[in-house]
Design an enzyme around this catalytic site. Structure first.
Site, PDB file in Angstrom:
ATOM      1  N   ARG A 239      -8.305  10.252  36.134  1.00 34.97           N
ATOM      2  CA  ARG A 239      -9.300   9.500  36.908  1.00 34.97           C
ATOM      3  C   ARG A 239     -10.622  10.244  36.923  1.00 34.97           C
ATOM      4  NH1 ARG A 239      -4.696   9.374  40.115  1.00 34.97           N
ATOM      5  NH2 ARG A 239      -3.759   7.324  40.486  1.00 34.97           N
TER       6      ARG A 239
ATOM      7  N   ASP B 101      -6.971  14.184  24.667  1.00 34.20           N
ATOM      8  CA  ASP B 101      -5.905  13.745  25.566  1.00 34.20           C
ATOM      9  C   ASP B 101      -4.797  13.142  24.715  1.00 34.20           C
ATOM     10  OD1 ASP B 101      -4.200  12.241  27.338  1.00 34.20           O
ATOM     11  OD2 ASP B 101      -5.773  12.326  28.840  1.00 34.20           O
TER      12      ASP B 101
ATOM     13  N   ALA C  18      -9.817  21.363  37.758  1.00 34.41           N
ATOM     14  CA  ALA C  18      -8.505  20.703  37.771  1.00 34.41           C
ATOM     15  C   ALA C  18      -7.486  21.559  38.519  1.00 34.41           C
ATOM     16  CB  ALA C  18      -8.063  20.395  36.349  1.00 34.41           C
ATOM     17  N   ARG C  19      -6.809  22.424  37.816  1.00 31.52           N
ATOM     18  CA  ARG C  19      -5.841  23.345  38.413  1.00 31.52           C
ATOM     19  C   ARG C  19      -6.014  24.703  37.746  1.00 31.52           C
ATOM     20  NH1 ARG C  19      -5.698  20.011  41.726  1.00 31.52           N
ATOM     21  NH2 ARG C  19      -3.900  18.855  42.572  1.00 31.52           N
TER      22      ARG C  19
ATOM     23  N   GLU D   1      -4.594  31.073  44.196  1.00 31.80           N
ATOM     24  CA  GLU D   1      -5.661  30.477  44.991  1.00 31.80           C
ATOM     25  C   GLU D   1      -5.365  30.701  46.467  1.00 31.80           C
ATOM     26  OE1 GLU D   1      -8.305  26.684  43.927  1.00 31.80           O
ATOM     27  OE2 GLU D   1      -6.284  26.176  44.580  1.00 31.80           O
TER      28      GLU D   1
ATOM     29  N   HIS E  69     -12.774  26.013  45.744  1.00 33.06           N
ATOM     30  CA  HIS E  69     -12.055  24.737  45.699  1.00 33.06           C
ATOM     31  C   HIS E  69     -12.756  23.682  46.559  1.00 33.06           C
ATOM     32  CE1 HIS E  69      -7.810  22.976  44.850  1.00 33.06           C
ATOM     33  NE2 HIS E  69      -8.689  21.997  44.989  1.00 33.06           N
TER      34      HIS E  69
END
Length: 335
Positions: free
Chosen positions: A165, A185, A245-246, A274, A293
């Site tokens: 998204r 992707d 993202a992560r 994190e 973040h």
């Protein structure tokens, strides 16, 4: 559903007034019968357990307890879970879909501020703002009229990893600019990439050919350390890595080595672990720009999540299906 179906909040109680400020809460209460003073932080609490018996809609958010079969047994009237945040993986279980309960998420609303952050960082990285800001701070002077080589956003190549998204929203936001985006992707084919208006490349080719690489893939077993030592080595000298993202998508040890060598720069809103330990070199390296973040919904942006959920509740009350229903089959490859 009845005129005003019975609903209940299930999230960390202190988040309710942020996600549902007065004007949004008033609109929600016009649609559903909900007590803002009753917030399920623990489904075993006696008052919550009693209320569950008649609840038709759960409005969830950060801190929602796990919705397992035992909880659902205590909520036989439950028809929908509307999540006023992004990922539902932390609390949703297969029992929800097995019982035909609709699950909706405001992840699309949360995608916008992340995409905006990524866009801002791409444009600033293209200007090499971080290095020049530090240089100006040190020198307190700069030569007027000099043309700086390697700086600028005209034709800058931007590699987007993940048509999530957020990745898709970023593609939209990039359209007005004279940038050259491309996409990697494995779940997107050439036809879909053409609809998105971006060239589709294998990941290695994207890394080799991008001045700025921005990560928007979910964290799955396949994507953990997606950007490792080999992948970082493919990136051109002087290029930027942006991660919203992560943190676990990136091998931080390998990234630190590249940063220390001065070959790459990085903008990291997410890290692993994190938060970072206080002694992490990422805090001190001049070519690492680390933020806590904050790309996702913050401050007044959080109310957008509540508004999205309120609109979903209005659809349900009107007999419509949720607009942002979660596909359980796609959960394993989404955030």
């Amino acid at each position: 559903m009845p005129e005003r179906p019975l609903a209940m909040f299930a999230m960390t109680a202190e988040n309710v007034p942020w996600i549902f400020p007065p004007e949004v809460l008033a609109r929600l209460r016009a649609c559903v019968d909900i007590d803002p003073g009753l917030v399920a932080e623990d489904f075993t609490a006696p008052r919550v357990r009693e209320a569950l018996a008649g609840v038709e809609i759960l409005i969830t958010g950060w801190g929602c307890p796990r919705l397992d079969a035992a909880v659902l047994d205590a909520a036989p009237e439950l028809r929908a879970v509307l999540h006023a945040a992004g990922s539902v993986k932390g609390f949703a279980t297969p029992a929800l879909w097995e019982r035909g309960i609709a699950v909706s998420s405001a992840a699309g609303a949360n995608a916008l501020p992340v995409a905006e952050y990524a866009l801002a960082m791409i444009l600033l990285a293209g200007k090499d703002l971080f290095a020049h800001r530090d240089r100006f701070r040190t020198d307190r002077a700069f030569p007027m009229g000099d043309i700086l080589p390697g700086v600028g956003n005209f034709g800058r190549r931007v590699g987007i990893v993940g048509a999530s998204r957020i990745g898709r929203r970023l593609i939209e936001l990039l359209r007005p600019f004279d940038l050259r985006p491309s996409l990697a992707d494995p779940y997107v084919d050439a036809a879909e990439a053409a609809r998105l208006g971006v060239p589709l490349l294998p990941l290695d080719d994207l890394l080799r050919s991008s001045d700025i690489v921005t990560l928007h893939a979910p964290l799955t077993p396949e994507t953990r350390r997606l950007i490792g030592r080999r992948e970082l080595a493919l990136m051109p000298d002087g290029s930027f890595l942006v991660n919203t993202a992560r943190g676990a998508l990136v091998d931080h040890e390998a990234l630190v080595d590249e940063l220390r060598a001065g070959r790459l720069s990085a903008v990291l809103d997410v890290t692993e672990p994190e938060p970072l330990p206080a002694g992490s070199p990422l805090f001190d390296l001049p070519n690492a720009f680390v933020t806590p973040h904050l790309a996702g919904s913050q401050g007044n942006e959080v109310a957008r999540l509540g508004l999205t959920v309120t609109e979903e509740a209005e659809r349900l009350r009107g007999g419509e299906a949720p607009a942002y229903a979660i596909d359980p089959g796609a959960l394993e490859r989404t955030a």
